[in-house]
Scaffold this active site. Structure first.
Site, PDB file in Angstrom:
ATOM      1  N   HIS A 159      -8.131 -15.958 -43.610  1.00  0.00           N
ATOM      2  CA  HIS A 159      -8.270 -15.548 -44.425  1.00  0.00           C
ATOM      3  C   HIS A 159      -7.530 -15.782 -45.894  1.00  0.00           C
ATOM      4  O   HIS A 159      -7.908 -15.819 -46.588  1.00  0.00           O
ATOM      5  CB  HIS A 159      -8.325 -14.340 -44.581  1.00  0.00           C
ATOM      6  CG  HIS A 159      -9.756 -13.375 -45.570  1.00  0.00           C
ATOM      7  ND1 HIS A 159      -9.027 -13.393 -46.326  1.00  0.00           N
ATOM      8  CD2 HIS A 159      -9.713 -11.868 -45.331  1.00  0.00           C
ATOM      9  CE1 HIS A 159     -10.226 -12.819 -47.294  1.00  0.00           C
ATOM     10  NE2 HIS A 159     -10.880 -12.083 -46.818  1.00  0.00           N
ATOM     11  N   ASP A 384     -28.687 -25.778 -41.171  1.00  0.00           N
ATOM     12  CA  ASP A 384     -28.949 -26.521 -39.525  1.00  0.00           C
ATOM     13  C   ASP A 384     -28.237 -27.901 -39.273  1.00  0.00           C
ATOM     14  O   ASP A 384     -28.402 -28.770 -39.709  1.00  0.00           O
ATOM     15  CB  ASP A 384     -29.764 -27.009 -40.640  1.00  0.00           C
ATOM     16  CG  ASP A 384     -31.461 -27.707 -39.265  1.00  0.00           C
ATOM     17  OD1 ASP A 384     -30.963 -27.944 -37.865  1.00  0.00           O
ATOM     18  OD2 ASP A 384     -32.300 -27.856 -39.892  1.00  0.00           O
TER      19      ASP A 384
END
Length: 443
Positions: A159, A384
């Site tokens: 983060h 994808d």
């Protein structure tokens, strides 16, 4: 029978080309400096690609690692290590890559999502704060291969350099490279890496209170509530002319239901009900002026807004929850961001992060604070790798009391809410009549 995931190999994937010497010292922006030292976790599940090569074959595994290596060259800070509190050493030490076998069917995960089971699809715990962050990888990935031929890609990104939009951008780039190669397409997926020029790093001589007091001493329960497109349409219709966004509508409903639950606790009564506030994480990329930032801008480009429920003694309607929330979100405007970029930037950013804690402290323990973070607009379902779109995407989030993560659904018009409450509050929350009018049944 327990769902068992077995790690079978561990290695480091380095960037495919070395980072040029003049780029080795990557400056964190001010907002990165103030970000928590945790990891952002995302898991993408893919059904078996029947008409493709067997997903657990060496060629598919090799292709994943090759394309990951190329993606790390584009997002070169992610292949380095955090250095101090203001920079990343882009030393090309690489990302952690685990391969695992899931000895069960993917359908068992999709039909009965369990927060505790989901953790094992990640390379490590997302909520870990090492004493020496400079020794930790910035990116960890675990490729999980199911007996049925399905695949689960679990990723954790530090983060300190990335927010949810950054994770989405990296996954998009990685999958684009896996599908089409890097030649000729790099300009479309190359990240924006100049956040430190917009929010210049400062000399920070204080410790943010992350990791202290956020883990509840009470036993927590995390459950997922799904709202499909039809139920969201009905929910939004309840607001009349207010026309909230689907995020505002779901946030208002969950917040209101949680407040009703809190007021039923023995320690509260009608005379002294708890006051309440909701925080929301606001993506500032599109709000930047005069020029919005691209969604693939790397960094912690967000601010926290606080929506306080002023009168605890008054019965509040759903529309009022949404109105308070919208007003607080709209306060993150061009003027606000201009101050954030200026000399008072550190004071403004610190004020934003500390506002919820100060509000809670001022209530002398008589306030319920709820945190919301929406990932619903990020295109995780477009990632994808060659096996089609994900069957399901989720984030296990963090074990923080009263925390809510909102994610999208595969069809694009629904929302899934991962909600963490104390166990006794969750029992009552699940029975809330207003909430149950809009929660969709499990698949």
């Amino acid at each position: 029978m327990a769902m068992k995931v077995e790690v079978v190999s561990t290695e480091t994937i380095k960037p495919s080309s070395p980072t040029p010497s003049h780029l080795r010292n990557f400056k964190l922006c001010l907002l990165d400096q103030l970000a928590p030292p945790f990891y952002l976790p995302v898991i993408l599940f893919y059904s078996s690609p029947n008409d493709k090569v067997a997903p657990n074959s060496a060629s598919v595994t090799g292709h994943l690692k090759t394309s990951l290596s190329q993606a790390l060259s584009l997002f070169y800070p992610l292949g380095g290590r955090v250095k101090g509190d203001a920079a990343i050493d882009c030393n090309d030490e690489g990302a952690l890559y685990l391969e695992a076998k899931a000895h069960f069917e993917l359908s068992e995960v999709l039909s009965n999502p369990d927060i505790n089971q989901l953790q094992q699809f990640l390379p490590f715990s997302s909520y870990r704060v090492a004493p020496n962050i400079e020794k930790q990888v910035i990116v960890g990935i675990q490729a999980n291969f199911f007996d049925c031929g399905g695949i689960g890609i679990g990723i954790c990104i530090c983060h300190k350099i990335a927010d949810a939009a950054s994770v989405s951008a990296f996954l998009t780039a990685w999958s684009e490279i896996a599908l089409n190669g890097i030649d000729g397409e790099a300009s479309l997926i190359t990240p924006f890496l100049k956040a430190s020029e917009l929010f210049q790093p400062k000399d920070i001589n204080f410790q943010m209170p992350y990791g202290k007091g956020v883990i509840s001493e009470e036993k927590l329960s995390t459950k997922m509530f799904r709202f499909d497109g039809e139920s969201l349409a009905r929910l939004k219709a309840r607001f009349g002319s207010a026309t909230p966004t689907r995020i505002e509508a779901v946030t208002a409903l969950i917040w209101k239901s949680a407040v009703e639950v809190a007021r039923k606790r023995p320690e509260w009564n009608e005379k002294y009900p708890p006051s309440s506030a909701a925080t929301h994480v606001v993506n500032i990329r599109s709000r930047m002026r005069p020029q919005p930032l691209p969604e693939n801008a790397l960094g912690n480009l967000w601010q926290i807004t606080v929506a306080p429920l002023v009168d605890a003694n008054k019965g509040v309607e759903l529309q009022e929850f949404a109105g308070i929330l919208r007003k607080s979100i709209r306060a993150i405007d061009g003027e606000y961001l201009s101050v954030l970029q200026g000399e008072r930037g550190l004071a403004k950013a610190y004020e934003s992060l500390m506002a919820p804690l100060k509000l809670a402290a001022s209530s002398a323990g008589k306030m319920e604070l709820y945190g919301f973070s929406s990932w619903a607009r990020f295109p995780f379902y477009e990632v994808d790798f060659g096996w089609g779109r994900p069957a399901w995407v989720c984030t296990p989030g963090y074990p923080i009391q009263n925390m809510v993560f909102l994610t999208g659904t595969r069809c694009g018009d629904g929302i899934e809410a991962w909600i963490t409450l104390t166990e006794h509050d969750m029992i009552e929350f699940e029975r809330d009549n207003e909430l149950l009018q809009f929660v969709s049944p499990s698949p």
